[in-house]
Design an enzyme around this catalytic site. Structure first.
Site, PDB file in Angstrom:
ATOM      1  N   LYS A   9     -20.694  32.400  47.142  1.00  0.00           N
ATOM      2  CA  LYS A   9     -19.817  31.350  46.622  1.00  0.00           C
ATOM      3  C   LYS A   9     -18.396  31.910  46.388  1.00  0.00           C
ATOM      4  O   LYS A   9     -18.189  33.130  46.442  1.00  0.00           O
ATOM      5  CB  LYS A   9     -20.410  30.814  45.316  1.00  0.00           C
ATOM      6  CG  LYS A   9     -21.765  30.108  45.497  1.00  0.00           C
ATOM      7  CD  LYS A   9     -22.275  29.613  44.149  1.00  0.00           C
ATOM      8  CE  LYS A   9     -23.611  28.926  44.249  1.00  0.00           C
ATOM      9  NZ  LYS A   9     -24.068  28.425  42.937  1.00  0.00           N
ATOM     10  N   TYR A  49     -25.071  19.336  47.506  1.00  0.00           N
ATOM     11  CA  TYR A  49     -25.567  19.282  46.128  1.00  0.00           C
ATOM     12  C   TYR A  49     -25.971  17.859  45.714  1.00  0.00           C
ATOM     13  O   TYR A  49     -25.955  17.539  44.526  1.00  0.00           O
ATOM     14  CB  TYR A  49     -24.507  19.834  45.173  1.00  0.00           C
ATOM     15  CG  TYR A  49     -24.390  21.343  45.201  1.00  0.00           C
ATOM     16  CD1 TYR A  49     -25.500  22.159  44.956  1.00  0.00           C
ATOM     17  CD2 TYR A  49     -23.170  21.976  45.441  1.00  0.00           C
ATOM     18  CE1 TYR A  49     -25.395  23.539  44.972  1.00  0.00           C
ATOM     19  CE2 TYR A  49     -23.057  23.367  45.450  1.00  0.00           C
ATOM     20  CZ  TYR A  49     -24.171  24.136  45.215  1.00  0.00           C
ATOM     21  OH  TYR A  49     -24.077  25.516  45.212  1.00  0.00           O
ATOM     22  N   PHE A  57     -22.852  18.463  35.211  1.00  0.00           N
ATOM     23  CA  PHE A  57     -22.047  19.547  35.780  1.00  0.00           C
ATOM     24  C   PHE A  57     -21.644  19.305  37.238  1.00  0.00           C
ATOM     25  O   PHE A  57     -20.998  20.145  37.854  1.00  0.00           O
ATOM     26  CB  PHE A  57     -22.790  20.889  35.646  1.00  0.00           C
ATOM     27  CG  PHE A  57     -24.139  20.937  36.323  1.00  0.00           C
ATOM     28  CD1 PHE A  57     -24.248  21.211  37.679  1.00  0.00           C
ATOM     29  CD2 PHE A  57     -25.304  20.723  35.597  1.00  0.00           C
ATOM     30  CE1 PHE A  57     -25.483  21.263  38.301  1.00  0.00           C
ATOM     31  CE2 PHE A  57     -26.556  20.768  36.213  1.00  0.00           C
ATOM     32  CZ  PHE A  57     -26.637  21.036  37.573  1.00  0.00           C
ATOM     33  N   ARG A  85     -34.688  34.057  47.664  1.00  0.00           N
ATOM     34  CA  ARG A  85     -34.638  33.550  46.276  1.00  0.00           C
ATOM     35  C   ARG A  85     -34.894  34.691  45.288  1.00  0.00           C
ATOM     36  O   ARG A  85     -34.242  34.780  44.244  1.00  0.00           O
ATOM     37  CB  ARG A  85     -35.686  32.440  46.062  1.00  0.00           C
ATOM     38  CG  ARG A  85     -35.395  31.146  46.773  1.00  0.00           C
ATOM     39  CD  ARG A  85     -34.179  30.425  46.282  1.00  0.00           C
ATOM     40  NE  ARG A  85     -34.275  29.942  44.918  1.00  0.00           N
ATOM     41  CZ  ARG A  85     -33.362  29.154  44.333  1.00  0.00           C
ATOM     42  NH1 ARG A  85     -32.279  28.764  45.004  1.00  0.00           N
ATOM     43  NH2 ARG A  85     -33.496  28.765  43.096  1.00  0.00           N
ATOM     44  N   THR A  91     -31.387  31.091  38.479  1.00  0.00           N
ATOM     45  CA  THR A  91     -30.133  30.319  38.551  1.00  0.00           C
ATOM     46  C   THR A  91     -29.132  30.738  37.474  1.00  0.00           C
ATOM     47  O   THR A  91     -27.950  30.924  37.748  1.00  0.00           O
ATOM     48  CB  THR A  91     -30.445  28.808  38.398  1.00  0.00           C
ATOM     49  OG1 THR A  91     -31.377  28.442  39.415  1.00  0.00           O
ATOM     50  CG2 THR A  91     -29.192  27.964  38.525  1.00  0.00           C
ATOM     51  N   ARG A 102     -27.742  37.947  41.130  1.00  0.00           N
ATOM     52  CA  ARG A 102     -27.169  37.288  39.951  1.00  0.00           C
ATOM     53  C   ARG A 102     -27.358  38.155  38.701  1.00  0.00           C
ATOM     54  O   ARG A 102     -26.497  38.174  37.811  1.00  0.00           O
ATOM     55  CB  ARG A 102     -27.808  35.911  39.761  1.00  0.00           C
ATOM     56  CG  ARG A 102     -27.329  34.888  40.795  1.00  0.00           C
ATOM     57  CD  ARG A 102     -28.232  33.690  40.831  1.00  0.00           C
ATOM     58  NE  ARG A 102     -27.689  32.575  41.610  1.00  0.00           N
ATOM     59  CZ  ARG A 102     -28.387  31.503  41.932  1.00  0.00           C
ATOM     60  NH1 ARG A 102     -29.655  31.385  41.537  1.00  0.00           N
ATOM     61  NH2 ARG A 102     -27.846  30.532  42.632  1.00  0.00           N
ATOM     62  N   ASN A 112     -22.291  31.796  39.529  1.00  0.00           N
ATOM     63  CA  ASN A 112     -23.446  32.685  39.711  1.00  0.00           C
ATOM     64  C   ASN A 112     -23.520  33.304  41.107  1.00  0.00           C
ATOM     65  O   ASN A 112     -24.593  33.645  41.593  1.00  0.00           O
ATOM     66  CB  ASN A 112     -24.751  31.977  39.319  1.00  0.00           C
ATOM     67  CG  ASN A 112     -25.002  30.737  40.149  1.00  0.00           C
ATOM     68  OD1 ASN A 112     -24.228  30.407  41.036  1.00  0.00           O
ATOM     69  ND2 ASN A 112     -26.097  30.052  39.871  1.00  0.00           N
ATOM     70  N   HIS A 115     -25.627  31.282  46.692  1.00  0.00           N
ATOM     71  CA  HIS A 115     -26.556  30.167  46.906  1.00  0.00           C
ATOM     72  C   HIS A 115     -27.613  30.602  47.912  1.00  0.00           C
ATOM     73  O   HIS A 115     -27.303  31.333  48.851  1.00  0.00           O
ATOM     74  CB  HIS A 115     -25.835  28.934  47.472  1.00  0.00           C
ATOM     75  CG  HIS A 115     -26.810  27.911  47.983  1.00  0.00           C
ATOM     76  ND1 HIS A 115     -27.423  27.020  47.141  1.00  0.00           N
ATOM     77  CD2 HIS A 115     -27.349  27.712  49.220  1.00  0.00           C
ATOM     78  CE1 HIS A 115     -28.284  26.283  47.847  1.00  0.00           C
ATOM     79  NE2 HIS A 115     -28.250  26.690  49.111  1.00  0.00           N
ATOM     80  N   GLU A 126     -29.940  22.540  54.954  1.00  0.00           N
ATOM     81  CA  GLU A 126     -28.689  23.273  54.719  1.00  0.00           C
ATOM     82  C   GLU A 126     -28.179  23.950  55.981  1.00  0.00           C
ATOM     83  O   GLU A 126     -26.972  23.993  56.226  1.00  0.00           O
ATOM     84  CB  GLU A 126     -28.909  24.298  53.590  1.00  0.00           C
ATOM     85  CG  GLU A 126     -29.112  23.599  52.247  1.00  0.00           C
ATOM     86  CD  GLU A 126     -29.703  24.489  51.171  1.00  0.00           C
ATOM     87  OE1 GLU A 126     -29.929  25.688  51.421  1.00  0.00           O
ATOM     88  OE2 GLU A 126     -29.936  23.975  50.055  1.00  0.00           O
TER      89      GLU A 126
HETATM   90  P1  IDP Z   1     -29.951  27.300  42.475  1.00  0.00           P
HETATM   91  O1  IDP Z   1     -28.517  27.573  42.904  1.00  0.00           O
HETATM   92  O2  IDP Z   1     -30.554  28.517  41.815  1.00  0.00           O
HETATM   93  O3  IDP Z   1     -30.799  26.752  43.590  1.00  0.00           O
HETATM   94  P2  IDP Z   1     -29.784  24.625  41.283  1.00  0.00           P
HETATM   95  O4  IDP Z   1     -30.603  24.150  40.118  1.00  0.00           O
HETATM   96  O5  IDP Z   1     -30.070  24.021  42.628  1.00  0.00           O
HETATM   97  O6  IDP Z   1     -29.905  26.214  41.315  1.00  0.00           O
HETATM   98  O7  IDP Z   1     -28.269  24.373  40.900  1.00  0.00           O
HETATM   99  C1  IDP Z   1     -27.245  24.482  41.860  1.00  0.00           C
HETATM  100  C2  IDP Z   1     -26.061  25.163  41.240  1.00  0.00           C
HETATM  101  O8  IDP Z   1     -25.520  24.306  40.238  1.00  0.00           O
HETATM  102  C3  IDP Z   1     -26.373  26.475  40.498  1.00  0.00           C
HETATM  103  O9  IDP Z   1     -26.417  27.607  41.351  1.00  0.00           O
HETATM  104  C4  IDP Z   1     -25.236  26.545  39.502  1.00  0.00           C
HETATM  105  O10 IDP Z   1     -24.077  27.102  40.110  1.00  0.00           O
HETATM  106  C5  IDP Z   1     -24.985  25.076  39.179  1.00  0.00           C
HETATM  107  N1  IDP Z   1     -25.658  24.711  37.929  1.00  0.00           N
HETATM  108  C6  IDP Z   1     -26.981  24.496  37.743  1.00  0.00           C
HETATM  109  N2  IDP Z   1     -27.239  24.179  36.481  1.00  0.00           N
HETATM  110  C7  IDP Z   1     -26.046  24.184  35.833  1.00  0.00           C
HETATM  111  C8  IDP Z   1     -25.647  23.922  34.479  1.00  0.00           C
HETATM  112  O11 IDP Z   1     -26.468  23.610  33.599  1.00  0.00           O
HETATM  113  N3  IDP Z   1     -24.311  24.021  34.201  1.00  0.00           N
HETATM  114  C9  IDP Z   1     -23.381  24.356  35.157  1.00  0.00           C
HETATM  115  N4  IDP Z   1     -23.728  24.609  36.432  1.00  0.00           N
HETATM  116  C10 IDP Z   1     -25.038  24.521  36.769  1.00  0.00           C
END
Ligand code: IDP
Length: 148
Positions: A9, A49, A57, A85, A91, A102, A112, A115, A126
């Site tokens: 990212k 997304y 968010f 993963r 996450t 991460r 973080n 992706h 994707e």
């Molecule tokens: P992942 O990236 O581990 O698959 P997802 O739940 O699909 O996780 O969320 C996508 C992205 O959205 C996360 O990598 C993170 O950058 C962002 N995200 C997820 N939850 C939150 C939150 O509670 N606050 C802010 N950003 C979030």
């Protein structure tokens, strides 16, 4: 053989983590079949997304991912999706184990670093979204006989 979509990212690109991350996937034994420095558009981010479109968010997430270039990749190998993963870690970096990307390089969930596809279905979606119609490189790696 499985393929997974992995993307450094904008925070990871700005923090010079592309080489470190590519190196980790290479050393693991996965094969890089596609890579591109890319400026994610708002349209692409919203599709990518889409599952989060009603989350509080979502706006910040789309704003962040489109703010600067990302580094998109497709890696191939046995169990590439689950392994990717695991290598990324949880996450939220506060829950990611040390040794994961991460866990080692992130501090906040909003930034973080990386992706990665979380299922076969999302990997296919994707890869089509980011790399559909782009040239994939099909090649043999001699070292594969020492991995498989
Ligand atoms: P992942 O990236 O581990 O698959 P997802 O739940 O699909 O996780 O969320 C996508 C992205 O959205 C996360 O990598 C993170 O950058 C962002 N995200 C997820 N939850 C939150 C939150 O509670 N606050 C802010 N950003 C979030």
């Amino acid at each position: 053989m499985e393929r997974t979509f992995i993307m450094v990212k904008p925070d990871g690109v700005q923090r010079n983590l592309v080489g470190e991350i590519v190196s980790r996937f290479e050393k693991k034994g996965l094969k890089l079949v596609y890579a591109e420095m890319t400026q994610v558009t708002e349209q692409l981010a919203s599709e990518h997304y889409a599952e989060h479109k009603d989350k509080p968010f979502f706006k910040d997430l789309v704003g962040f991912i489109t703010s600067n270039p990302s580094f998109a990749m497709v890696w191939e190998g046995e169990n590439a999706i689950a392994i990717g993963r695991k290598m990324m870690g949880a996450t939220n970096p506060k829950d990611s184990e040390p040794g994961t990307i991460r866990g080692d390089f992130g501090l906040t969930v909003g930034k973080n670093v990386i992706h990665g596809s979380d299922s076969q279905e999302s990997a296919e979606r994707e890869i089509a979204l980011f790399a559909g119609g782009k040239p994939f490189v099909d090649y043999e790696k001699d070292e594969d006989k020492w991995i498989y």
